[in-house]
Design an enzyme around this catalytic site. Sequence first.
Site, mmCIF file in Angstrom:
data_model
loop_
_atom_site.group_PDB
_atom_site.id
_atom_site.type_symbol
_atom_site.label_atom_id
_atom_site.label_comp_id
_atom_site.label_asym_id
_atom_site.label_seq_id
_atom_site.Cartn_x
_atom_site.Cartn_y
_atom_site.Cartn_z
ATOM 1 N N ASP A 12 -30.748 -72.331 87.837
ATOM 2 C CA ASP A 12 -31.234 -73.322 87.641
ATOM 3 C C ASP A 12 -32.473 -73.659 87.741
ATOM 4 O OD1 ASP A 12 -32.174 -72.251 89.714
ATOM 5 O OD2 ASP A 12 -30.891 -73.387 91.523
ATOM 6 N N GLU A 22 -34.899 -63.165 93.360
ATOM 7 C CA GLU A 22 -34.540 -64.452 93.975
ATOM 8 C C GLU A 22 -33.895 -64.420 95.100
ATOM 9 O OE1 GLU A 22 -33.751 -67.918 91.835
ATOM 10 O OE2 GLU A 22 -34.512 -69.336 93.176
ATOM 11 N N ASP A 76 -35.352 -73.934 89.453
ATOM 12 C CA ASP A 76 -35.539 -72.903 90.447
ATOM 13 C C ASP A 76 -35.987 -71.633 89.665
ATOM 14 O OD1 ASP A 76 -36.468 -75.092 92.166
ATOM 15 O OD2 ASP A 76 -35.302 -74.984 93.682
ATOM 16 N N ASP A 100 -31.709 -67.413 90.437
ATOM 17 C CA ASP A 100 -30.432 -68.083 90.191
ATOM 18 C C ASP A 100 -30.331 -69.189 88.384
ATOM 19 O OD1 ASP A 100 -29.729 -67.698 92.495
ATOM 20 O OD2 ASP A 100 -30.471 -69.568 93.202
#
Length: 654
Positions: free
Chosen positions: A516, A441, A518, A514
Site C-alpha cells: 500500500d 515493515e 505506506d 505492505d
Amino acid sequence: MSEVLNQEEGLDKIKASEKYTEDNIQVLEGLEAVRKRPGMYIGTTSERGLHHLVWEIVDNAIDESLAGYCTEVNVIVTAKDEIIVKDNGRGIPVGKHPKTGISTVETVYTVLHAGGKFGEGGGYKVSGGLHGVGASVVNALSEYVEVRVCKDGKEYFTRFENGGHVVVPLQEVGTTSERGTAVMFKPDGAIFQETTVFNYDTLREHLKQSAFLNKGLKITLTDERVEPNKIDEFKYDGGIKEYVEFLNNNKKVLHEVVYTEGNNAGIYTEIAFQYNDGYTAGVYSYCNNINTHEGGMHEDAFRYTLNRLINLYARNLKILKEKDEPFTSEDTREGLTAIISVRHPNPQYEGQTKTKLGNSDAKKAVNAIFSEKLDRFFKENPDVVKTIIDKVVLASRARVAARKAREATRKSGIDMLSDTTGKLADCSSRDATLNELYIVEGDSAGGSAKQGRDREHQAILPLRGKILNVEKARQDRVFDNAEISTMIKALGAGIQDNMDLSKLNYHKVVIMTDADVDGAHIQILLLTFFYRYMKPLVEQGHVYIACPPLYQAKVKSVKEPFYLYSDAELEKLKLEYAKYNEKVEIQRYKGLGEMDFNQLWETTMNPKNRTLLQVNVGDAMEADRTFSMLMGEDVEPRRVFIQENATFVENLDI
Ligand code: 1YM
C-alpha cells in the site's frame, strides 16, 4: 595495442599512387583487428557497447559544433533499429586524401586513427570517445554504414557493408542547398550478441547531458519504432548553469547559480555551482564531454579552490576567528551541486574505470581560472558569500558535534552502532553470497517472517514504524537513529567512503512492506538511505523489493488457493473460471500481517515462488534527482511516483 600502431605506421607507407584495391586491403586489416577485439576499442559488446557506437558518431557532430560550424544534431532510431546521426556542419571533406588516395570520407570511415588527425583544416579533436578512431570503429562493428555529405551545393554518398567493406565508393548523387553530414548505421548482431536494440531512455539521458554540456547546441532524438514517433528536443542556452538548476530543481536553493569560465594554457574550463539547503553533495565533472566519474585533477582543483576561498572570506569577514580551525572540504561540500567541465587537447584517463582525469596541467588551469573568477564573483556578491558561509558554518558545527558525540560514546565503552533494538533474527549460514536480509515493515509481519523463513539463509530485521528521512536529516542524527544503526551493523560493510562490499553479510537485501502507499513510502525511505549512504550496495544490485500478493482467490474445484500479484492477474483468473460458471472467492490482502507464516513463506519469501524486483539505479544523476523529488516538499510528484512505483525497479523473476 599493436594492431593500432601498425595500422598507423602502415598508413604512412600507403602512397597515393598505389592502386585503390591495395590500399583497401591494408585498411581492412585495421578494421579486422577491431572486429577481433572489439572490447579494446569500445570496452564491451554489451548493451553499453552498443550505445557507445552512437556516442562516437554523435561526438563527431559535436566536434563540428565546437569548431563553430554546426548548430543542430539529430539522432533517429529507425523502425529497424538503425541509427541515423545528422548534423548541419561543413560536411566531412570529400576530396582525395593525400595519404590514402581515396576520398577523405572513406578514409575517416575505414582507417583507424584517421579521423581529425588528417583533417583538411588541421586542429585537434576535443570531444571524448576514441579520439578520432570512432567513425572507423563504428564501421568495423556494423552490418552496414551509409554516409551522406552535403557540401558546396552537392550531395555525396558512400556505403559500407560487413564491417567496413566499401560497396559504393564515394560519389556525387545530386545537388542540394543543404550542408552537413548524415550517417546511418546498423550494428552487427554477430558482434553485439547480447542485444542490438537501442534503449530510448539511455539515448535520451546521454543526449540531454550532451546538450547541457554544449550550450546553445540543439539536439533532437526521434524514435521511429513506436507510433506515434517519440520525439525529444534539447537545447540549453545556459549550458551547465542550466544543468545545475535542473539538478537542484526539486531542492530549496540558497542563491543563484554561480557560473565561471575561462581559458588557461589551452585548457578551457567551465564551472557552475549552487548550494541547496540539503546535506548531501552532487559534484559532477567532465573532460571533453566525458563524465569523469572518478573525478581527478580538475575536480580536485575545484574543491581545493572553493574551500580555500570560502575560508579566506570567512577569515576576512571575521566569521572564522584566528583561533578557529579552518572549514574542511567536507564542510564546504554540504548541500553543494556543481558541474566542472574542461576541454583538454590531450586527456589522460586513469583509475579503475579510466574515468579519472590525470593531467596535472588541468589542475593548474582550473585553479588559475576558478581562483581568479570566483574571487571576483565573491567581491561583487557579498550577499551570496554570506549565505554560503552561513551554510558552511552549520555544516562544520554539525561535524564537530558528531565527532564529540562519537568520542563520548567511545569513551563510555558503548559501540555507537550497537544493535540497540536487538530485533535481528540472523540466519545460520556464514556464506554471505547465499544469505538474505529481509527488512520487514512492522513487528507482526516480522514475527511471521521469522517463523516462516528459511533459517539457514534468511535473516529477518523487523522495522518499527517509519525510518528516518535521511534527505532531511544531518549525519549525526542519521547515525543516532536506532533502525539505521541496526541496519548498518547487520550488513557489516560500513558506509559511504568506508564501504567495503567484500564484508557484506547478505548479498540480497530484501525490503518487504505492505503493498500500500505506506509500504511504498517505507520502501522509498529505505532506498534513499541505501542510495545516499551505501551507494555501492544499490549499484551492485544487492537491493531488492519483495512482492507480496494483493489477493487470495479460491475456487471450489481447486484445492489450493491462488495468490494474485496484480489486478490484471485477478481479472484473468475471473475470466478463466467464468467460462466454467465457477464462482471465485476473493480475499484482498491489506497487509503482510494478514497472512500467516506459512502463506508469507509460500507467496513472498520462498525462492521457488516469489517475485523480487531488483533495484536498479540507471544513471546516478537521474536517480539523485528522483530521490530528491521523492523526499522533497512537493507532494504531487511523489504521489504520482508512489502510485506507479516502478520507475527505478526492474522486473526480475527469481
Ligand atoms: C553525423 C556525424 O561526422 N560531422 C563532421 C565530421 C567532420 C567534419 C565536419 C569536418 C572536419 C574538419 C573539416 C576538420 C570530420 N572531418 C574529419 C576529417 N557528423 C560528422 N562534420 N571539415 C569537416 O576537422 O578539419 C573527420 S570528422 F578528418 F576528415 F577532417
